[in-house]
Design a protein around this motif. Structure first.
Motif, PDB file in Angstrom:
ATOM      1  N   SER A 126       0.830  -1.209   0.000  1.00 13.17           N
ATOM      2  CA  SER A 126       0.000   0.000   0.000  1.00 13.17           C
ATOM      3  C   SER A 126       0.864   1.258   0.000  1.00 13.17           C
ATOM      4  CB  SER A 126      -0.916   0.013   1.233  1.00 13.17           C
ATOM      5  OG  SER A 126      -1.824  -1.060   1.203  1.00 13.17           O
ATOM      6  N   LEU A 130       2.276   1.804  -3.427  1.00 14.65           N
ATOM      7  CA  LEU A 130       1.261   2.361  -4.325  1.00 14.65           C
ATOM      8  C   LEU A 130       1.026   3.849  -4.057  1.00 14.65           C
ATOM      9  CD1 LEU A 130      -1.316  -0.550  -4.289  1.00 14.65           C
ATOM     10  CD2 LEU A 130      -0.248   0.388  -6.343  1.00 14.65           C
ATOM     11  N   GLN A 146      -1.129   8.045 -11.004  1.00 12.18           N
ATOM     12  CA  GLN A 146      -1.367   6.950 -10.054  1.00 12.18           C
ATOM     13  C   GLN A 146      -1.981   5.727 -10.752  1.00 12.18           C
ATOM     14  OE1 GLN A 146      -2.987   8.303  -6.180  1.00 12.18           O
ATOM     15  NE2 GLN A 146      -2.692  10.407  -6.907  1.00 12.18           N
ATOM     16  N   SER A 147      -1.301   5.296 -11.804  1.00 13.18           N
ATOM     17  CA  SER A 147      -1.816   4.208 -12.632  1.00 13.18           C
ATOM     18  C   SER A 147      -1.358   2.821 -12.190  1.00 13.18           C
ATOM     19  CB  SER A 147      -1.393   4.424 -14.094  1.00 13.18           C
ATOM     20  OG  SER A 147       0.012   4.642 -14.180  1.00 13.18           O
ATOM     21  N   ARG A 196      -1.150  -0.615 -10.192  1.00 15.10           N
ATOM     22  CA  ARG A 196      -2.109  -1.481  -9.509  1.00 15.10           C
ATOM     23  C   ARG A 196      -1.364  -2.721  -9.009  1.00 15.10           C
ATOM     24  NH1 ARG A 196      -4.057   2.726 -10.332  1.00 15.10           N
ATOM     25  NH2 ARG A 196      -5.954   3.250 -11.497  1.00 15.10           N
ATOM     26  N   TRP A 243       2.290  -6.852 -10.252  1.00 15.99           N
ATOM     27  CA  TRP A 243       2.258  -5.410 -10.516  1.00 15.99           C
ATOM     28  C   TRP A 243       1.699  -5.141 -11.903  1.00 15.99           C
ATOM     29  CZ3 TRP A 243       2.543  -1.556  -7.240  1.00 15.99           C
ATOM     30  CH2 TRP A 243       3.113  -1.790  -5.986  1.00 15.99           C
ATOM     31  N   GLU A 248      -0.187  -1.919 -14.654  1.00  8.77           N
ATOM     32  CA  GLU A 248      -0.466  -0.522 -14.967  1.00  8.77           C
ATOM     33  C   GLU A 248      -1.874  -0.437 -15.558  1.00  8.77           C
ATOM     34  OE1 GLU A 248       1.552   2.804 -15.149  1.00  8.77           O
ATOM     35  OE2 GLU A 248       1.890   1.672 -13.314  1.00  8.77           O
ATOM     36  N   ASP A 249      -2.662   0.518 -15.085  1.00  7.39           N
ATOM     37  CA  ASP A 249      -4.038   0.712 -15.541  1.00  7.39           C
ATOM     38  C   ASP A 249      -4.015   1.476 -16.862  1.00  7.39           C
ATOM     39  OD1 ASP A 249      -6.663   1.457 -15.994  1.00  7.39           O
ATOM     40  OD2 ASP A 249      -7.068   1.966 -13.910  1.00  7.39           O
ATOM     41  N   SER A 267       6.176   2.169 -13.030  1.00 10.23           N
ATOM     42  CA  SER A 267       5.974   0.794 -12.582  1.00 10.23           C
ATOM     43  C   SER A 267       7.257   0.229 -11.992  1.00 10.23           C
ATOM     44  CB  SER A 267       5.505  -0.079 -13.757  1.00 10.23           C
ATOM     45  OG  SER A 267       5.269  -1.407 -13.326  1.00 10.23           O
ATOM     46  N   HIS A 310       7.752   1.594  -8.500  1.00 11.25           N
ATOM     47  CA  HIS A 310       6.866   0.910  -7.545  1.00 11.25           C
ATOM     48  C   HIS A 310       7.438  -0.447  -7.143  1.00 11.25           C
ATOM     49  CE1 HIS A 310       3.848   3.866  -8.850  1.00 11.25           C
ATOM     50  NE2 HIS A 310       3.121   3.497  -7.806  1.00 11.25           N
ATOM     51  N   VAL A 369      -9.157 -10.067 -12.537  1.00  6.47           N
ATOM     52  CA  VAL A 369      -8.432  -8.797 -12.649  1.00  6.47           C
ATOM     53  C   VAL A 369      -9.004  -8.000 -13.816  1.00  6.47           C
ATOM     54  CG1 VAL A 369      -6.177  -7.744 -13.074  1.00  6.47           C
ATOM     55  CG2 VAL A 369      -6.340  -9.814 -11.677  1.00  6.47           C
ATOM     56  N   TRP A 373      -6.050  -3.571 -16.749  1.00  2.00           N
ATOM     57  CA  TRP A 373      -4.816  -3.644 -15.973  1.00  2.00           C
ATOM     58  C   TRP A 373      -3.810  -4.477 -16.758  1.00  2.00           C
ATOM     59  CZ3 TRP A 373      -5.699  -4.607 -10.024  1.00  2.00           C
ATOM     60  CH2 TRP A 373      -6.575  -3.631  -9.527  1.00  2.00           C
TER      61      TRP A 373
END
Length: 203
Positions: free
Chosen positions: A34, A37, A47-48, A50, A98, A100-101, A127, A130, A166, A170
């Motif tokens: 968390s 993220l 903030q893409s 996920r 991991w 990316e949206d 990404s 992250h 999912v 994503w």
């Protein structure tokens, strides 16, 4: 003040000898993901990123898929080595998937048409940050990790989307495998020279 952080960066390595136990509780694992993220940077703060956390039996299901991919898609010469690797992944405690949206990236493209061709690259940069934060923080807490990219396989990606429902927007980027380490790195890491070869300084 930054020394402890840099020491953790320096000691982070790929570890493959992992058990299906964890030195920290599941709640702490969730907290670290968390934090990754929330605080990792992204282009225009889109903030893409996920994440999906798979633990114990759910983690094992993922690498059962990975084993099928190796047996069905890899050349025979590579199967023995890769099978051993995947069995090792499966024997660990968990995996963070991991993503990316892509919908978030597309909205950003529409708002910023002049830079839209660069956004996929920036998305990949974010990404990676992250994943690095997650990996380094896990290492600091005593977890061993290795980062995989079985998203080369369309079957692997499709299975992830179907099995864990999912969202299709994503895009899978990497799989961070983790568990209690029982051995060190597989090899001594060699470093290329920094100054002159990999870094230039002008003052």
């Amino acid at each position: 003040m930054s020394t402890p952080f840099l020491e953790t960066v320096e000691s982070r390595r790929s570890l493959y000898q992992l058990t299906n136990t964890s030195p920290i509780p599941d709640a702490r694992i969730k907290e670290i993901v968390s934090l990754s993220l929330k605080h990792a940077p992204s282009a225009f703060n889109v903030q893409s990123a996920r994440a999906v956390i798979l633990l114990r039996e759910q983690h094992e299901k993922l690498w059962d898929i990975g084993l099928k991919v190796v047996q069905e898609e890899m050349p025979p010469a590579a199967q023995a080595f890769l099978t051993k690797r995947v069995v090792g992944f499966r024997g660990a405690y968990g995996t963070v998937l991991w993503f990316e949206d892509e919908d978030a990236i597309d909205i950003l493209k529409q708002k910023n048409p002049a830079i839209q061709r660069l956004l996929p690259e920036w998305s990949s940069h974010s990404s990676g940050i992250h994943q690095f934060i997650n990996w380094t923080a896990f290492s600091k807490e005593g977890l061993g990790c290795n980062l995989q990219h079985y998203n080369f396989s369309a079957k692997f990606v499709e299975s992830v989307h179907e099995l864990w429902n999912v969202p299709r927007n994503w895009k899978l980027k990497g799989q961070l495998v983790f568990g209690q380490p029982v051995g060190g790195p597989d090899r001594v890491k060699e470093y290329k020279p920094i100054e002159g070869d990999r870094m230039l300084v002008f003052a």
